[in-house]
Motif scaffolding. Structure first.
Motif, PDB file in Angstrom:
ATOM      1  N   HIS A 155      21.679  37.797  30.443  1.00 19.22           N
ATOM      2  CA  HIS A 155      22.217  39.031  31.013  1.00 19.22           C
ATOM      3  C   HIS A 155      23.591  38.807  31.630  1.00 19.22           C
ATOM      4  O   HIS A 155      24.017  37.674  31.856  1.00 19.22           O
ATOM      5  N   VAL A 156      24.238  39.932  31.885  1.00 20.22           N
ATOM      6  CA  VAL A 156      25.509  39.940  32.615  1.00 20.22           C
ATOM      7  C   VAL A 156      25.394  40.959  33.745  1.00 20.22           C
ATOM      8  O   VAL A 156      24.578  41.889  33.681  1.00 20.22           O
ATOM      9  N   VAL A 157      26.214  40.752  34.784  1.00 25.05           N
ATOM     10  CA  VAL A 157      26.144  41.600  35.977  1.00 25.05           C
ATOM     11  C   VAL A 157      27.551  41.951  36.441  1.00 25.05           C
ATOM     12  O   VAL A 157      28.420  41.075  36.534  1.00 25.05           O
ATOM     13  N   TYR A 158      27.752  43.233  36.705  1.00 22.23           N
ATOM     14  CA  TYR A 158      28.986  43.700  37.329  1.00 22.23           C
ATOM     15  C   TYR A 158      28.677  44.198  38.726  1.00 22.23           C
ATOM     16  O   TYR A 158      27.642  44.839  38.952  1.00 22.23           O
ATOM     17  N   SER A 159      29.593  43.936  39.649  1.00 23.54           N
ATOM     18  CA  SER A 159      29.534  44.577  40.961  1.00 23.54           C
ATOM     19  C   SER A 159      30.402  45.814  40.911  1.00 23.54           C
ATOM     20  O   SER A 159      31.522  45.788  40.388  1.00 23.54           O
ATOM     21  N   ARG A 212      35.183  46.765  42.243  1.00 18.28           N
ATOM     22  CA  ARG A 212      34.616  46.425  40.933  1.00 18.28           C
ATOM     23  C   ARG A 212      35.051  45.024  40.511  1.00 18.28           C
ATOM     24  O   ARG A 212      36.238  44.720  40.528  1.00 18.28           O
ATOM     25  N   TYR A 213      34.081  44.199  40.179  1.00 18.09           N
ATOM     26  CA  TYR A 213      34.409  42.878  39.637  1.00 18.09           C
ATOM     27  C   TYR A 213      33.245  42.340  38.829  1.00 18.09           C
ATOM     28  O   TYR A 213      32.107  42.804  38.957  1.00 18.09           O
ATOM     29  N   PHE A 214      33.565  41.365  37.994  1.00 14.93           N
ATOM     30  CA  PHE A 214      32.517  40.720  37.202  1.00 14.93           C
ATOM     31  C   PHE A 214      31.730  39.802  38.116  1.00 14.93           C
ATOM     32  O   PHE A 214      32.297  38.929  38.758  1.00 14.93           O
ATOM     33  N   ASN A 215      30.416  39.991  38.176  1.00 12.11           N
ATOM     34  CA  ASN A 215      29.609  39.220  39.116  1.00 12.11           C
ATOM     35  C   ASN A 215      29.100  37.916  38.500  1.00 12.11           C
ATOM     36  O   ASN A 215      29.408  36.836  38.997  1.00 12.11           O
ATOM     37  N   HIS A 216      28.304  37.984  37.440  1.00 13.41           N
ATOM     38  CA  HIS A 216      27.839  36.727  36.822  1.00 13.41           C
ATOM     39  C   HIS A 216      27.290  36.916  35.423  1.00 13.41           C
ATOM     40  O   HIS A 216      26.995  38.022  34.998  1.00 13.41           O
ATOM     41  N   VAL A 217      27.165  35.775  34.742  1.00 13.60           N
ATOM     42  CA  VAL A 217      26.483  35.690  33.455  1.00 13.60           C
ATOM     43  C   VAL A 217      25.318  34.723  33.643  1.00 13.60           C
ATOM     44  O   VAL A 217      25.406  33.794  34.450  1.00 13.60           O
ATOM     45  N   ALA A 218      24.204  34.968  32.933  1.00 12.57           N
ATOM     46  CA  ALA A 218      23.011  34.148  33.140  1.00 12.57           C
ATOM     47  C   ALA A 218      22.515  33.556  31.827  1.00 12.57           C
ATOM     48  O   ALA A 218      22.439  34.252  30.805  1.00 12.57           O
ATOM     49  N   PHE A 219      22.160  32.276  31.880  1.00 10.66           N
ATOM     50  CA  PHE A 219      21.689  31.538  30.700  1.00 10.66           C
ATOM     51  C   PHE A 219      20.229  31.139  30.889  1.00 10.66           C
ATOM     52  O   PHE A 219      19.868  30.562  31.917  1.00 10.66           O
ATOM     53  N   GLU A 220      19.442  31.392  29.864  1.00 13.69           N
ATOM     54  CA  GLU A 220      18.014  31.088  29.946  1.00 13.69           C
ATOM     55  C   GLU A 220      17.727  29.634  29.592  1.00 13.69           C
ATOM     56  O   GLU A 220      18.245  29.099  28.607  1.00 13.69           O
ATOM     57  N   LEU A 221      16.868  29.034  30.404  1.00 10.93           N
ATOM     58  CA  LEU A 221      16.354  27.696  30.135  1.00 10.93           C
ATOM     59  C   LEU A 221      14.846  27.805  29.892  1.00 10.93           C
ATOM     60  O   LEU A 221      14.219  28.807  30.244  1.00 10.93           O
TER      61      LEU A 221
END
Ligand SMILES: [Fe+2]
Length: 302
Positions: A155-159, A212-221
């Motif tokens: 997933h990706v997250v924006y604030s 508004r800013y890009f918050n994070h990207v998430a990688f699955e393990l």
């Protein structure tokens, strides 16, 4: 007409060598790299692309520093891609940039692209856990592989500013067929692509956010062990932990977040809730606790 997943992410960065080294430590496969750019991919064939932040090939940004400049969503068929493109073009500019896909903006001003999903199946071995009398491992030591290999971008997250946050989420649901998973008035909106069963593919976050800013990207393990190996490896190489390890309430996933020199934060996660058509979205005025448990007391900034 189905969007399957995050297909790619393009960053505009400041320190190219630092970013390349960071993503190599993160466990991503490097396809190519140079002074002005680099390409990485996940085992399931999602792309992570780095360019210098001044590179004119990147979409513009409202942020000063390094950040994600474009999220690409993977669409299941060419027909669906064309249909989505035609529909979006009714009220915004849509540019066909060939291999980069159809590029446009969401209602918040964040740039995104749509391209045909190119999914490579990748099967990782399940962790063999013993619990009570459910025994999956006999006469065998459990010494997990220390080499961390993120399977995919989850997933990706924006604030976003609090005002207008629901309308910002509605764009994805009304125009791109995203599905609502959970929402809180004081936290934000968790959505999944209509072709994904992850609890969230996109989270629009406004817990404390005023801009508004890009918050994070998430990688699955594939396991808790991988997350702990990965997180401690990153720390040993100078990465700054910003929250975790812990287990979230919404999504239920284990998480560990780090500062990402490419922009925003970056998350290892595992064991997220999976949803189907029987899921009933939760609505809260006040969000459930950030974490069911958390080492340290750092909460991800909104
Ligand atoms: Fe996350």
């Amino acid at each position: 007409m189905t969007i399957k997943r995050v297909e790619g992410i393009r960053y505009g960065v400041e320190d190219m060598p630092e970013c390349i080294e960071f993503l190599e430590h993160w466990g991503l496969e490097k396809l190519e790299s140079g002074d002005t750019g680099a390409e990485f991919k996940t085992p399931e064939n999602q792309t992570i692309s780095l360019r210098l932040k001044t590179d004119p090939v990147l979409p513009p940004t409202n942020e000063d520093g390094p950040t994600a400049r474009e999220i690409t969503w993977g669409v299941d068929t060419k027909e669906a891609l064309n249909q989505l493109g035609r529909e979006l073009a009714t009220d915004r500019e849509v540019t066909d940039n060939g291999s980069e896909g159809l590029q446009t903006q969401d209602d918040s001003g964040n740039y995104f692209a749509l391209r045909l999903a190119d999914i490579k199946e990748d099967h990782q071995l399940e962790p063999q856990m013993n619990f009570h009398e459910r025994i999956t491992r006999t006469n065998e030591r459990h010494w997990p592989d220390e080499k961390v290999r993120p399977l995919r971008i989850g997933h990706v997250v924006y604030s976003l500013p609090e005002e207008g946050n629901w309308e910002a989420a509605q764009f994805y649901m009304d125009r791109l067929n995203f599905l609502l998973s959970d929402r809180s008035t004081d936290g934000g909106t968790f959505m999944r692509c209509d072709g994904s069963n992850f609890h969230h593919s996109l989270f629009l976050f406004h817990r404390q956010g005023t801009h508004r800013y890009f918050n994070h990207v998430a990688f699955e393990l594939n396991s808790f062990d991988q997350m702990m190996f990965g997180g401690t490896h990153m720390q040993a190489h100078g990465a700054v932990s910003v929250s975790g390890p812990g287990r979230h309430s919404l999504g239920s996933n284990w998480f560990w977040y780090f500062n990402n020199p490419c922009g925003g934060d970056i998350e290892y996660f595992a064991d997220m809730d999976r949803l189907d058509e029987n899921w009933e979205p939760g609505f809260w005025d006040e969000s459930p606790p950030y974490a069911r448990w958390l080492l340290g007391d750092d909460i991800l900034k909104g």
